[in-house]
Design a protein around this motif. Structure first.
Motif, PDB file in Angstrom:
ATOM      1  N   ARG A 323      49.488  50.852  30.280  1.00 18.67           N
ATOM      2  CA  ARG A 323      47.669  49.948  30.085  1.00 18.67           C
ATOM      3  C   ARG A 323      47.864  49.809  28.373  1.00 18.67           C
ATOM      4  O   ARG A 323      48.457  48.201  27.393  1.00 18.67           O
ATOM      5  N   ASP A 324      48.012  50.232  26.937  1.00 20.78           N
ATOM      6  CA  ASP A 324      48.200  50.537  26.365  1.00 20.78           C
ATOM      7  C   ASP A 324      49.479  50.216  25.492  1.00 20.78           C
ATOM      8  O   ASP A 324      49.189  50.193  23.989  1.00 20.78           O
ATOM      9  N   GLY A 325      50.268  49.923  25.772  1.00 21.94           N
ATOM     10  CA  GLY A 325      51.893  50.784  25.217  1.00 21.94           C
ATOM     11  C   GLY A 325      53.003  50.393  26.632  1.00 21.94           C
ATOM     12  O   GLY A 325      53.613  50.769  27.309  1.00 21.94           O
ATOM     13  N   THR A 341      51.818  42.573  24.411  1.00 17.74           N
ATOM     14  CA  THR A 341      50.143  43.011  23.987  1.00 17.74           C
ATOM     15  C   THR A 341      49.213  42.483  24.320  1.00 17.74           C
ATOM     16  O   THR A 341      49.179  41.624  25.789  1.00 17.74           O
ATOM     17  N   GLY A 342      48.292  42.873  24.734  1.00 17.49           N
ATOM     18  CA  GLY A 342      46.877  43.617  25.021  1.00 17.49           C
ATOM     19  C   GLY A 342      46.779  44.695  26.438  1.00 17.49           C
ATOM     20  O   GLY A 342      48.321  44.684  27.279  1.00 17.49           O
ATOM     21  N   GLU A 343      45.381  44.717  27.537  1.00 18.34           N
ATOM     22  CA  GLU A 343      45.755  45.584  28.506  1.00 18.34           C
ATOM     23  C   GLU A 343      45.671  44.275  29.599  1.00 18.34           C
ATOM     24  O   GLU A 343      44.543  44.237  30.059  1.00 18.34           O
ATOM     25  N   VAL A 344      47.236  44.055  29.783  1.00 23.15           N
ATOM     26  CA  VAL A 344      47.270  43.245  31.057  1.00 23.15           C
ATOM     27  C   VAL A 344      48.364  43.786  32.450  1.00 23.15           C
ATOM     28  O   VAL A 344      48.363  44.932  32.172  1.00 23.15           O
ATOM     29  N   THR A 358      43.420  43.517  32.917  1.00 21.69           N
ATOM     30  CA  THR A 358      43.038  44.260  33.484  1.00 21.69           C
ATOM     31  C   THR A 358      41.661  44.708  33.999  1.00 21.69           C
ATOM     32  O   THR A 358      41.528  44.762  34.857  1.00 21.69           O
ATOM     33  N   ARG A 359      40.651  44.175  32.685  1.00 18.77           N
ATOM     34  CA  ARG A 359      39.386  44.451  33.833  1.00 18.77           C
ATOM     35  C   ARG A 359      38.370  43.638  35.102  1.00 18.77           C
ATOM     36  O   ARG A 359      38.379  43.379  35.548  1.00 18.77           O
TER      37      ARG A 359
END
Length: 451
Positions: A323-325, A341-344, A358-359
């Motif tokens: 998620r972070d990369g 880019t971003g947590e998606v 994601t959240r």
């Protein structure tokens, strides 16, 4: 529950016999368009969009299962002892009950808790497949008559009336004693029973969906993975420890085959299919190899990153990383097509890539699958849902007083098209190519739309 139908054949209202010349509306039209563009967060105005309220289906007892749309119909299900009472609804004005069928569920039912396993409905021609837990039941779409039942899951192939059943055969005496809690690898049969040894062979059977009759069988040794292949002709891809085999779905005839090499004395450890690419993974060293699913031509080979506990959510999108990369890969070369880019989370809808937070699961944007270029800003919407990767995507946004605004994204047209606004007392909705359904009290309300 509320249902909206995407009705491409609904008759348009008759046009007035006389209308003023269009120049009279030029300035007013530009002003209205500008206001709508601002108010709707970039969504295309509703001009040319038709939607109509078809009414409410029900009352229904279907709280325990997700909304089910298949073959242009709505299906609801209620608990009936250790089974299901399945009802089919015609999406007309008003909605009409077509039939109700008593469907056996078998071992998926837990008498202690009164619940079932995962539930899905799929349709192929005049056959409806209801799968719950490990059991699949084939039902005649015309009258609800049960045609046949399989104790294991049936994989539906595209482009024909054939399904595939996979059954792993284990050596007697290898059943795992779950009460013991003994450590070690486990191997599961088609009906979910764990074993302490891998299967001695796998039976892959092509099944006629109309009759349940087995039309072909292949029995590769050991454990294999079996995937449906996209395309006009039904096909099946079998990944074994030493080869890839492509079979014709209707006959089981071998269409293509390619040997898989060993790395450091071991064959592949994982296999899956994303779009038109078969992914074969090795553990030592970590490598991933991509093959064309229709020709079995080797496309690319790349280092396989270490498995992350924080895996990214990529549905029908070829991606790599956590998620972070996260990166989206080019299916032809295996190289990075664009970084995320971003947590998606990523999912393919209407031929585009949908990014969601994601959240919260809220939609962020639609991206070009090849370049990652922004195609539509979806940050003003609360939810996005759709049935098929290449089918329509429907958006929902909550307003004051229980009002819900809906919009649609159709294949080839990334900008959302506003459909209309309705008062809906539930946040659960589902959509297919022609309909949208939302729960409303003990029923399902239905609309039809076209663009």
């Amino acid at each position: 529950m509320t249902l909206i139908e995407l009705d491409r054949d609904a008759p348009l209202d008759p046009e007035p016999s006389r209308r003023p010349p269009p120049w009279r509306y030029r300035h007013a039209g530009l002003l209205v368009a500008a206001v709508l563009l601002i108010a709707l967060g970039g969504a295309v105005p509703t001009g040319g969009t038709r939607w109509r309220d078809l009414g409410t289906a029900g009352p229904v007892s279907a709280v325990e299962i997700p909304i089910q749309l298949a073959g242009g119909r709505l299906y609801t299900a209620a608990v009936d002892g250790p089974g299901r009472e399945l009802t089919a609804w015609a999406l007309e004005q008003p909605p009409r009950r077509l039939w109700t069928a008593q469907v056996p569920i078998g071992m998926s039912y837990d008498p202690g808790r009164g619940v079932f396993g995962s539930f899905s409905i799929r349709q192929s021609g005049d056959v409806v497949l209801l799968s719950e837990g490990f059991v699949t039941t084939a039902i005649d779409a015309r009258d609800g008559r049960v045609r046949w039942t399989s104790p294991v899951m049936v994989t539906l192939l595209t482009g024909g009336g054939t399904g595939v059943v996979v059954e792993r055969v284990f050596r007697p005496g290898t059943d795992y004693d779950q009460a013991s809690g003994d450590p070690g690898p486990l191997y599961f049969s088609a009906d979910g029973v764990p074993h302490t040894e891998p299967p001695i062979r796998t039976e892959v059977r092509g099944t006629d969906l109309a009759t349940g009759r087995v039309v072909w069988t292949v029995t590769p040794p050991g454990s294999v993975t079996v995937d449906a292949v996209r395309g006009d002709r039904p096909a099946v891809l079998i990944t074994a420890s030493d080869r890839l085999t492509l079979l014709a779905g209707a006959t089981g005839t071998t269409l293509a085959e390619v040997a898989l090499p060993e790395l450091n004395g071991a064959g592949p450890a994982t296999a899956s299919v994303v779009g038109d690419v078969a992914l074969v993974g090795y553990q030592d060293p970590g490598r991933q190899v991509g093959y064309d699913t229709r020709t079995l031509r080797r496309l690319w080979d790349r280092p396989l990153p270490a498995t992350s506990q924080d895996r990214a959510d990529c549905r029908d999108v070829l991606c790599s990383g956590s998620r972070d990369g996260l990166s989206v890969l080019d299916p032809v070369t295996g190289a990075t097509a664009w970084p995320v880019t971003g947590e998606v989370g990523l999912a393919r809808h209407a031929g585009f890539v949908l990014e969601t937070e994601t959240r919260t699961g809220r939609p962020v944007r639609l991206a070009d699958p090849r370049t990652g270029r922004d195609l539509a800003d979806l940050s003003g919407w609360d939810e996005a849902f759709g049935a098929e990767p290449d089918g329509a995507l429907v958006l929902r946004r909550a307003g004051a007083g229980g009002k819900q605004t809906f919009a649609a994204v159709l294949p080839g047209h990334p900008q959302p098209r506003v459909l209309g606004t309705a008062t809906v007392d539930s946040g659960e909705c589902a959509a297919d190519e022609h309909h949208l359904v939302c729960r409303e009290g003990d029923g399902m309300r239905i609309w039809a739309y076209r663009i």
